[in-house]
Design an enzyme around this catalytic site. Structure first.
Site, PDB file in Angstrom:
ATOM      1  N   GLN A 200      21.428  63.699  44.448  1.00  0.00           N
ATOM      2  CA  GLN A 200      22.232  63.110  43.376  1.00  0.00           C
ATOM      3  C   GLN A 200      23.651  62.988  43.928  1.00  0.00           C
ATOM      4  O   GLN A 200      24.474  63.883  43.772  1.00  0.00           O
ATOM      5  CB  GLN A 200      22.160  63.984  42.126  1.00  0.00           C
ATOM      6  CG  GLN A 200      20.729  64.252  41.648  1.00  0.00           C
ATOM      7  CD  GLN A 200      20.058  63.055  41.000  1.00  0.00           C
ATOM      8  OE1 GLN A 200      20.645  62.370  40.174  1.00  0.00           O
ATOM      9  NE2 GLN A 200      18.807  62.779  41.374  1.00  0.00           N
ATOM     10  N   ALA A 241      22.330  62.406  30.591  1.00  0.00           N
ATOM     11  CA  ALA A 241      21.643  62.445  31.885  1.00  0.00           C
ATOM     12  C   ALA A 241      22.321  61.535  32.911  1.00  0.00           C
ATOM     13  O   ALA A 241      23.319  60.871  32.600  1.00  0.00           O
ATOM     14  CB  ALA A 241      20.185  62.049  31.692  1.00  0.00           C
ATOM     15  N   HIS A 242      21.759  61.498  34.118  1.00  0.00           N
ATOM     16  CA  HIS A 242      22.388  60.748  35.211  1.00  0.00           C
ATOM     17  C   HIS A 242      22.394  59.243  34.961  1.00  0.00           C
ATOM     18  O   HIS A 242      21.484  58.689  34.399  1.00  0.00           O
ATOM     19  CB  HIS A 242      21.765  61.062  36.564  1.00  0.00           C
ATOM     20  CG  HIS A 242      20.285  60.961  36.638  1.00  0.00           C
ATOM     21  ND1 HIS A 242      19.603  61.088  37.808  1.00  0.00           N
ATOM     22  CD2 HIS A 242      19.342  60.773  35.687  1.00  0.00           C
ATOM     23  CE1 HIS A 242      18.324  60.978  37.586  1.00  0.00           C
ATOM     24  NE2 HIS A 242      18.132  60.794  36.316  1.00  0.00           N
ATOM     25  N   ASN A 243      23.507  58.615  35.402  1.00  0.00           N
ATOM     26  CA  ASN A 243      23.678  57.167  35.356  1.00  0.00           C
ATOM     27  C   ASN A 243      23.770  56.590  33.953  1.00  0.00           C
ATOM     28  O   ASN A 243      23.709  55.369  33.778  1.00  0.00           O
ATOM     29  CB  ASN A 243      22.558  56.467  36.154  1.00  0.00           C
ATOM     30  CG  ASN A 243      22.670  56.747  37.640  1.00  0.00           C
ATOM     31  OD1 ASN A 243      22.166  57.758  38.129  1.00  0.00           O
ATOM     32  ND2 ASN A 243      23.373  55.902  38.357  1.00  0.00           N
ATOM     33  N   SER A 261      19.968  56.621  32.868  1.00  0.00           N
ATOM     34  CA  SER A 261      20.189  55.178  32.963  1.00  0.00           C
ATOM     35  C   SER A 261      20.262  54.460  31.623  1.00  0.00           C
ATOM     36  O   SER A 261      20.193  53.229  31.579  1.00  0.00           O
ATOM     37  CB  SER A 261      19.117  54.518  33.850  1.00  0.00           C
ATOM     38  OG  SER A 261      19.153  55.093  35.141  1.00  0.00           O
TER      39      SER A 261
END
Lengths: 349, 349, 349
Positions: A200, A241-243, A261
């Protein structure tokens, strides 16, 4: 002890006294808990009748409140009674103690960190290499700021906040205790021997005027950035969460979770305990009601409820029909009997 | 600035160039955000058409991707385009700074703790008596490690992790910031004067290759152990109650909660915000979809949804019927009228 | 190694031996995992048959357990087999190490803080001005206690707890790691330029004998106080918003969330992942089942389930009907055909 008259309060909040100017209070309380010496306020229509039954000597009321106070009470009409109440409440609260400029000697600060001289670094904080902390920003006790992170002016990080490396933080950002910014996103690649971690290597960007509650988690991006835009407000225990990208002035209420995302527009409201599945887009101004589960894109301005989430009106119609199910089942039974009777009759003797 | 050609990328990822070998990129991005100088990738079928419309000069595609690139673009066919993309992304990411071996002078470390000389203990960390930390393990700033806890080799505990006494941790275990391992289980005995606390005298065991996200809670056992087996991956804000056992390579997604004494098999997936009631068993390979509530044992390989959870196919059938309820109710009304008409007709003039 | 005979165990727990007094054990385990040298216990009726099949040589059973043990086994009848089991379990557990009185030299403690000489302040803790910590209270490593906070006698704050300014804490209060008390409530006023923060100038009051789990968040009041009364027990990752009042001996299970200004009565149970909307009142003794969403007032003693929450019996009836929906739809189709047949018949040839 501080005392304020109805007239003084009206001047402070820019309101109009209904009743005697000279009536005074020396404290504040809700309508239900107020005693005679208190100021209270009406902002939720649900409590309209409580204004009359309350003991509060003075009550801040909306402009359209038409009841007349008794002799020993007064109203103050104002355009935003809740905001006005906060103005007066602040007068009765003990003054906050603002941490002073400078570095506590127990803080561990890298020599390559650039801390503005007006900033505060609290006890037992850890600031890694190449960090930048701007003017008047406050980093309280026990905070961790990872290498190459930058924070602008006027930020406040409450005690025991963790901000991992390379985070970009704008101006006037507030982060509450226990919150973790920049932890690794949750991503793995199946592998004959279990699962391999996907590195990450992105980061988190938080723009100006954002406030993030306590024990929130905001994961760093797999690559590129997880991005929280200007004016976003996030309550406690929320997962980002990520992105994920969160648009300007969006609100996310406690315990909601946003999967990887997801793109959220401007002025969106995610109510408490909402869940958004990965790769979904939420349009500007949409509202997702409490506990809803969203797995598909949501258009601008839509209001959704339920699991899976549907339009609010549809949710309530569905709920009403579910509650009528026993009755519908009974009707079906009755129809079956009646048809049988008709058949018997037609078959004739 | 680093530049990679299609040919170089194909060599790194073990893939095949479709188009010109000499085309080059100097950065990475998603299909939607990529500019001409970027590499991108297709892994989710949902974005298949975005490969053509993307500006990315080079795209990593699956082996079965049959479109032909325009002259100024190239594909690289590879068996796992997502993993391949991570390989290239790592080349463009700034290099991570690995904390050095040794103990930061501000860390408070018991004299009876055994810290491997290659391990790192960060600033303001606290290590209690009789703790063991293995080779190359990293305990970052502000972590707390309680007495008699052992951690193997290659572990990484990010800043501000709390690990209570007597925890057993294997090799290559990653724990993210804010997470608490070994807090007391939630158990009380009714008592004339309120409730008496049940002592929680067990511990937590975490086996090899486990990763645990940020702000997770894993309670110690009432007696015996709470046990997280090899290869388990746990996302942020998850609750694991006392005496839970989690089988090898199981995934638990953000904000899921597992109640006391639950036994989860191998290779299970608990999606986000799932709740599992106490004393339930979840069979190997089962999948519990997001937000589901499970109160009964789940067989191996089952896929459940809903509250209460039912088989996925049944959930969707139920949901479809719920959405048709207004129509069913209308049909019943029509039937009632028609039967009345038939009765009237038979009663005759 | 410690060994206890059936007779000795019966004396410790005040129970009656069924079988041989002299049989002995040297460890404890659940019925399913026990070996011959173990003591086990039956407290959940679900496991009644497991007593016979268990290898445990001695089993603590309820008074109404009427099976007779084989020759080489014994039961001990007792009024609370679970509490009795904990008494024996404690004998086999390694003794807890109680932190000593005094202040760790690395703790940063304001000169104006009043710490009782018998209290413990752990490594790297931070205690701000005008804090009071009572007799025998334990503040572990890395805790932060904000200015003017008071804590009574016999409290224990586990490592890395954050308690913000002006919190009032009674006696014998336990707070687990990562928990944040007194973070700002989530409140904003719409403003042409985004949203203005409503100052949160109240505090949090926690009365005697309260236990709060790990990574919980309890927000300070907008004004007045957020109030957790005597004997309340809160599990991990729970959210308690501003101005909430929680009555005596109420239980709140993991990941439940309570919105602003909610008033919860005495002896209430909120099960895991429950959500309560703002300004709702929950009557004494009510039970809200796992995952339920409550948006209206709840009467004393009610038991609710579902989203939106309804009486438990109604929830199960609804659920049963939902599962019968395909069948009901089929019946409607059959009725339609039969009516058509009757109509055709009446229309005649």
């Amino acid at each position: 002890m501080l005392e304020l008259t109805a007239r003084e309060i009206a001047i402070i909040v820019g309101g109009e006294v209904i009743g005697q100017d000279s009536l005074a209070i020396n404290g504040v309380a809700t309508l239900g808990k107020a005693e005679q010496n208190h100021l209270s306020f009406l902002s939720n229509d649900k409590y309209r009748s409580a204004v009359i039954s309350s003991s509060a000597r003075i009550v801040l009321v909306p402009l359209d409140f038409s009841e007349i106070p008794q002799d020993n009470r007064a109203w103050i009409k104002c355009s935003d009674s809740s905001a006005s109440f906060s103005l007066i409440t602040a007068r009765f609260a003990p003054p906050p103690r603002i941490p002073p400029s400078g570095r506590h000697p127990s803080a561990v600060i890298s020599e390559t960190a650039k801390i503005h001289p007006t900033a505060h670094i609290g006890a037992n904080a850890t600031i890694e290499a190449d960090v930048t902390i701007g003017e008047n920003s406050i980093v309280e006790a026990g905070c961790f700021i990872g290498y190459e992170t930058t924070a602008g002016a006027g930020c406040r990080f409450y005690p025991n906040v963790t901000i991992r490396e390379r985070t970009r933080i704008g101006n006037n950002v507030i982060i509450h205790s226990g919150t973790v910014i920049g932890s690794d996103g949750f991503g793995y690649i199946p592998d004959p021997k279990g699962h391999r971690k996907i590195p990450q290597v992105g980061n988190v960007q938080i723009d100006d005027d954002v406030e993030i509650g306590a024990n929130v988690t905001v994961d760093r991006a797999r690559f590129d950035r997880t991005w929280i835009k200007n004016g976003v407000k996030i309550d406690n225990l929320v997962q980002v969460a990520h992105n994920v990208v969160i648009g300007e002035n969006t609100f996310i209420v406690s315990q909601a979770g946003v999967s990887g995302s997801v793109e959220i527009g401007k002025g969106v409201i995610l109510a408490g305990q909402v869940g958004i599945s990965g790769h979904v887009t939420i349009g500007d101004g949409a509202t997702i009601m409490g506990k809803a589960g969203v797995a598909k894109d949501v258009g601008p301005g839509e209001t959704l409820m339920g699991i899976p989430a549907v339009a609010r009106s549809q949710f309530w119609r569905q709920t009403a029909y579910i509650q009528k199910l026993p009755e519908l089942a009974k009707k079906i039974k009755t129809l079956e009997k009646e048809i049988q009777a008709l058949k018997d009759q037609l078959a004739g003797p």
